[in-house]
Design a protein around this motif. Structure first.
Motif, short mmCIF file in Angstrom:
data_model
loop_
_atom_site.label_atom_id
_atom_site.label_comp_id
_atom_site.label_asym_id
_atom_site.label_seq_id
_atom_site.Cartn_x
_atom_site.Cartn_y
_atom_site.Cartn_z
N PRO A 91 -51.49 6.29 4.39
CA PRO A 91 -52.75 5.83 4.63
C PRO A 91 -52.68 5.00 5.77
O PRO A 91 -51.65 4.35 5.88
N SER A 92 -53.79 4.69 6.37
CA SER A 92 -53.70 3.75 7.58
C SER A 92 -53.87 2.39 7.31
O SER A 92 -53.27 1.32 7.71
N GLU A 93 -54.76 2.15 6.13
CA GLU A 93 -54.90 0.56 5.65
C GLU A 93 -54.88 1.07 3.84
O GLU A 93 -55.28 2.10 3.34
N VAL A 94 -54.19 0.02 3.29
CA VAL A 94 -54.39 0.01 1.76
C VAL A 94 -54.84 -1.35 1.52
O VAL A 94 -54.22 -2.57 1.78
N LEU A 119 -57.49 0.57 -2.48
CA LEU A 119 -58.25 1.53 -1.66
C LEU A 119 -57.47 2.02 -0.54
O LEU A 119 -57.04 1.14 0.25
N SER A 120 -57.15 3.33 -0.42
CA SER A 120 -56.37 4.06 0.58
C SER A 120 -57.37 4.61 1.51
O SER A 120 -58.38 5.07 1.35
N ILE A 121 -57.06 4.17 2.92
CA ILE A 121 -58.08 4.54 3.94
C ILE A 121 -57.17 5.20 5.16
O ILE A 121 -56.00 4.92 5.43
N TRP A 122 -57.79 6.33 5.43
CA TRP A 122 -57.14 7.19 6.53
C TRP A 122 -58.21 7.08 7.61
O TRP A 122 -59.46 7.59 7.63
N GLY A 164 -67.03 7.55 8.84
CA GLY A 164 -66.15 8.81 9.41
C GLY A 164 -64.70 8.76 8.91
O GLY A 164 -64.01 9.77 9.09
N ASP A 165 -64.62 7.50 8.06
CA ASP A 165 -63.23 7.29 7.46
C ASP A 165 -63.08 8.16 6.19
O ASP A 165 -64.10 8.49 5.64
N TYR A 166 -61.85 8.45 5.90
CA TYR A 166 -61.47 9.16 4.65
C TYR A 166 -60.93 7.87 3.49
O TYR A 166 -60.06 7.20 4.10
N ILE A 167 -61.45 8.16 2.43
CA ILE A 167 -60.65 6.85 1.49
C ILE A 167 -60.56 7.71 0.21
O ILE A 167 -60.90 8.77 -0.19
N SER A 168 -59.69 6.97 -0.63
CA SER A 168 -59.45 7.37 -2.11
C SER A 168 -59.04 6.27 -2.84
O SER A 168 -58.39 5.28 -2.32
N MET A 169 -59.84 6.07 -3.81
CA MET A 169 -59.64 4.93 -4.97
C MET A 169 -58.78 4.85 -5.93
O MET A 169 -58.84 6.06 -6.78
N THR A 170 -57.86 4.36 -6.07
CA THR A 170 -56.73 3.99 -7.23
C THR A 170 -57.43 3.21 -8.38
O THR A 170 -57.44 1.92 -8.16
#
Length: 288
Positions: free
Chosen positions: A229-232, A203-206, A186-192
């Motif tokens: 993001p909540s976590e990087v 990895l950015s996590i929302w 259910g989290d949202y992520i984006s990879m740099t």
């Protein structure tokens, strides 16, 4: 056979320095080629000069007298030039032949490694280009689309570091197990990552505030994903964080191999070091 220089100068072995000089001048004038053209005069003149070069020098005369007395006592004496006299500090000064030999050895060594000059500099150029490619790739980094995590599965193989397979609505990711502890379904992520080598940088996590997906409105998601993001998390060790020293070494060694001149042996060693540096960085960039 050691020559008897005293006999050549027609003097006694106990002759003083003044007697030696006087005898030399007298015989040199008598047998000088300009004033004596008789057969054998030239050879006699050379012997007189040779004798005076030894007996006219106190240090050489002292060593010669020791050798002459040992011969007269019947002791074995090695042929060759007398050993070099000791310096005031007690060290022995090497003869000119020693320096000539060293010069020839250095010249031979120079030409031996000069044959590999093209190879060494080529490796330096390749290493420098490879390093510039890595840096250029880093500067062109980009983010993958933000996607929702649909499932997370741990992949464990014998003898290998456990990984986790993250399936999203748009793509799959394989990450280290230590990274998976920061994400959940259910989290949202984006990879740099970088475009050329695909180096995963962060990895950015929302994390939505609602666990029930039905409560996530479109406007809420847009607001969430537009925020920080909540976590990087750095997903893996790469050349830009844990192994940056290999990249610095790559640039340092390659530039040194191109700049240094007239030292083919050093350039050759730098060429070999460039090969090692390229392999290390290749393993870090492509394999790890």
């Amino acid at each position: 056979m050691v020559k008897d220089y005293y006999q050549i100068l027609e003097i006694d072995a106990n002759a003083s320095d003044a007697d030696i000089k006087s005898a030399y001048r007298k015989l040199a004038m008598e047998f000088h080629p300009d004033s004596n053209d008789s057969p054998g005069a030239h050879q006699r003149f050379l012997e007189i000069n040779e004798a005076y070069q030894i007996l006219g020098d106190p240090q050489k005369k002292g060593l010669y007298d020791i050798k002459l007395r040992r011969i007269q006592r019947g002791e074995f004496v090695m042929e060759g030039p007398p050993p070099p006299p000791p310096t005031p500090e007690g060290r022995t000064t090497p003869p000119p032949e020693y320096y000539e030999k060293k010069a020839r050895e250095a010249q031979a060594r120079y030409h031996e490694f000069a044959r590999f000059n093209l190879f060494s500099r080529t490796m330096s150029v390749i290493a420098l280009i490879f390093g510039l490619l890595i840096v250029s790739d880093y500067l062109r980094q980009g983010d993958s689309p933000v996607a929702e995590i649909e499932s997370i599965r741990i992949l464990a193989k014998d003898g290998q570091t456990p990984e986790c397979l993250i399936r999203t609505s748009q793509y799959d990711l394989r990450l280290g197990k230590d990274v998976c502890q920061f994400v959940g379904k259910g989290d949202y992520i984006s990879m740099t990552r970088t475009p050329l080598f695909g180096i995963e940088l962060k990895l950015s996590i929302w994390k939505p505030s609602f666990s029930d997906p039905t409560l996530l409105t479109k406007r809420y998601l847009e607001t969430l994903l537009a925020s920080e993001p909540s976590e990087v998390v750095e997903p893996s060790a790469n050349v830009f964080n844990r192994y940056w020293i290999f990249l610095i070494m790559l640039f340092g060694v390659s530039i040194a191999g191109l700049v240094i001149r007239n030292q083919p042996e050093l350039v050759f060693k730098l060429g070999l070091l460039n090969i090692v540096s390229i392999l290390f960085n290749f393993l870090v960039v492509v394999v790890i």
